[in-house]
Motif scaffolding. Structure first.
Motif, short mmCIF file in Angstrom:
data_model
loop_
_atom_site.label_atom_id
_atom_site.label_comp_id
_atom_site.label_asym_id
_atom_site.label_seq_id
_atom_site.Cartn_x
_atom_site.Cartn_y
_atom_site.Cartn_z
N ALA A 170 0.76 -1.25 0.04
CA ALA A 170 -0.02 0.04 0.09
C ALA A 170 1.01 1.17 -0.17
N GLU A 171 2.02 1.34 0.68
CA GLU A 171 2.88 2.45 0.76
C GLU A 171 3.52 2.62 -0.61
N THR A 207 8.33 3.99 -5.75
CA THR A 207 9.99 3.98 -5.05
C THR A 207 9.39 3.80 -3.75
N LEU A 208 10.35 3.00 -2.82
CA LEU A 208 10.28 2.79 -1.64
C LEU A 208 11.65 2.80 -1.07
N THR A 209 11.89 3.76 0.11
CA THR A 209 12.95 3.98 0.71
C THR A 209 13.26 2.80 1.88
N ALA A 222 9.80 0.62 8.12
CA ALA A 222 8.77 0.99 9.05
C ALA A 222 7.62 -0.02 9.30
N HIS A 223 7.43 -0.78 8.13
CA HIS A 223 6.47 -1.91 8.22
C HIS A 223 6.91 -3.13 8.54
N GLY A 224 8.13 -3.23 9.01
CA GLY A 224 8.79 -4.57 9.30
C GLY A 224 8.83 -5.41 8.05
N SER A 266 6.46 0.07 -16.57
CA SER A 266 6.52 0.18 -15.23
C SER A 266 7.96 0.08 -14.62
N VAL A 267 8.20 0.98 -13.73
CA VAL A 267 9.41 0.65 -13.00
C VAL A 267 9.31 0.88 -11.51
N PHE A 268 9.82 -0.11 -10.61
CA PHE A 268 9.86 0.06 -9.33
C PHE A 268 11.31 -0.10 -8.55
N LEU A 269 11.56 0.97 -7.91
CA LEU A 269 13.09 1.05 -7.47
C LEU A 269 12.75 1.08 -5.92
N TYR A 270 13.63 0.53 -5.05
CA TYR A 270 13.73 0.48 -3.82
C TYR A 270 15.25 0.24 -3.22
N GLU A 271 15.53 1.02 -2.09
CA GLU A 271 16.84 0.96 -1.35
C GLU A 271 16.92 -0.35 -0.78
N ARG A 272 18.02 -0.96 -1.11
CA ARG A 272 18.52 -2.42 -0.57
C ARG A 272 19.45 -2.09 0.63
#
Length: 324
Positions: free
Chosen positions: A210-211, A226-228, A234-236, A258-264
């Motif tokens: 959802a975030e 994106t997700l940091t 924060a959601h565990g 589409s593109v989804f980026l997140y910090e690892r």
């Protein structure tokens, strides 16, 4: 071609003392399914394989008998045969997997990624196949006398529905559907496998999903989000709970990619691409990654999330602008 490859594989396994089977690190359903199906086939040939699967979580517990997984010292292994599955190049085997691959007497590379480098002694690489599990089916069913059992069918079905998103992707062909029918005829609970792999989520995964949806944007036919690391933590959540986000974004009206980026980690960004026809493998390969025409990914190191997003959007806009 199939019969010849099957014979070479069986001959090599029959002569071997140690057979190692592995797939790419951070394994997905196709990697897990093809690895376990191949291990069952090697066992049917009378050998006990050394199996490595790198993943986190419990998503695959219904097919993963952990007694199959090797837990000893890899340094002591002297492989006669190494079978790499669903892995575009030897680097994606991970440091330990690559080391074992390179000291193996005979190596087999079975994959469907268009970016595959053909790194094995024997390569069975068909980018038009829906999945590596489809290719494993083609190989093992060519063995005279081999009977497809329910467990192997569960493993193969897992990989096929994962990489086709239940037969929705353009890589799904008539042959894919016939193979799926053959697997279903063994008595597998295919609806339950679909539910476990693609539809059921725990509350944590739902919240982080959802975030990502709240962060989603649409710009010039490109849906992105994106997700940091802070948002994920924060959601565990763990990284393996981020599946499905990039596919969801592709279904936004007006999107062709589409593109989804997140910090690892600090300045380490994972990027996943999906499209309805745009060659995202070309884009991912430009950033050191790869995959398929309609599904690809890459990891960018030494760069911030914002910087990585700008690079991805710039590359995507250049290609998306060619679509009328």
């Amino acid at each position: 071609m199939n019969d010849e490859f099957t014979k070479k594989l069986c001959d090599a396994v029959n002569r071997a003392e140690t057979v190692v089977i592995s797939a790419h690190i951070n394994a997905d359903g196709d990697a897990v399914g093809s690895t376990l199906a191949m291990s069952a086939f090697v066992e049917a040939l009378g050998k006990k394989p050394v199996v490595f699967i790198h993943f986190k979580g419990s998503k695959y517990d219904y097919i993963l008998n952990k007694s199959r997984l090797f837990s000893g010292s890899r340094a002591d292994l002297k492989p006669d045969v190494f079978i790499a599955l669903d892995c575009g190049d030897r680097e994606r085997l991970g440091d330990e997997g690559k080391a074992l691959f390179e000291k193996s007497a005979v190596t087999f590379n079975i994959d469907h990624h268009i970016s595959n480098t053909g790194y094995g002694n024997y390569n069975f690489v068909f980018p038009k196949a829906s999945s590596t599990c489809e290719l494993v089916y083609e190989i093992i069913t060519r063995k005279p006398g081999f009977v497809l059992d329910k467990y192997t069918a569960e493993c193969l079905y897992t990989g096929i529905i994962t990489d086709t998103s239940t037969f929705k992707h353009s890589s799904t062909g008539a042959r894919t559907m016939r193979i799926a029918a053959d697997l279903i005829e063994t008595g597998i609970d295919f609806t339950e496998i679909q539910a476990k792999m693609l539809y059921r989520h725990d509350l944590t995964a739902s919240k982080v999903f959802a975030e990502a949806v709240l962060n989603a944007r649409l710009e010039d036919k490109i849906a992105y989000t994106t997700l940091t690391l802070k948002e994920i933590r924060a959601h565990g959540a763990i990284f393996e709970q981020l599946d499905g986000i990039v596919e969801y974004c592709l279904n936004i009206n007006g999107a062709v990619v589409s593109v989804f980026l997140y910090e690892r980690g600090e300045n380490q960004i994972r990027c996943s691409f999906r499209s309805t026809g745009l060659d995202v493998n070309k884009i991912a390969s430009g950033f050191g990654g790869g995959g398929h025409v309609c599904a690809a990914g890459c990891t960018m190191d030494g760069i911030s999330l914002d910087e990585a997003l700008k690079l991805c959007l710039s590359a995507l806009k250049t290609e998306a602008g060619k679509i009328k």
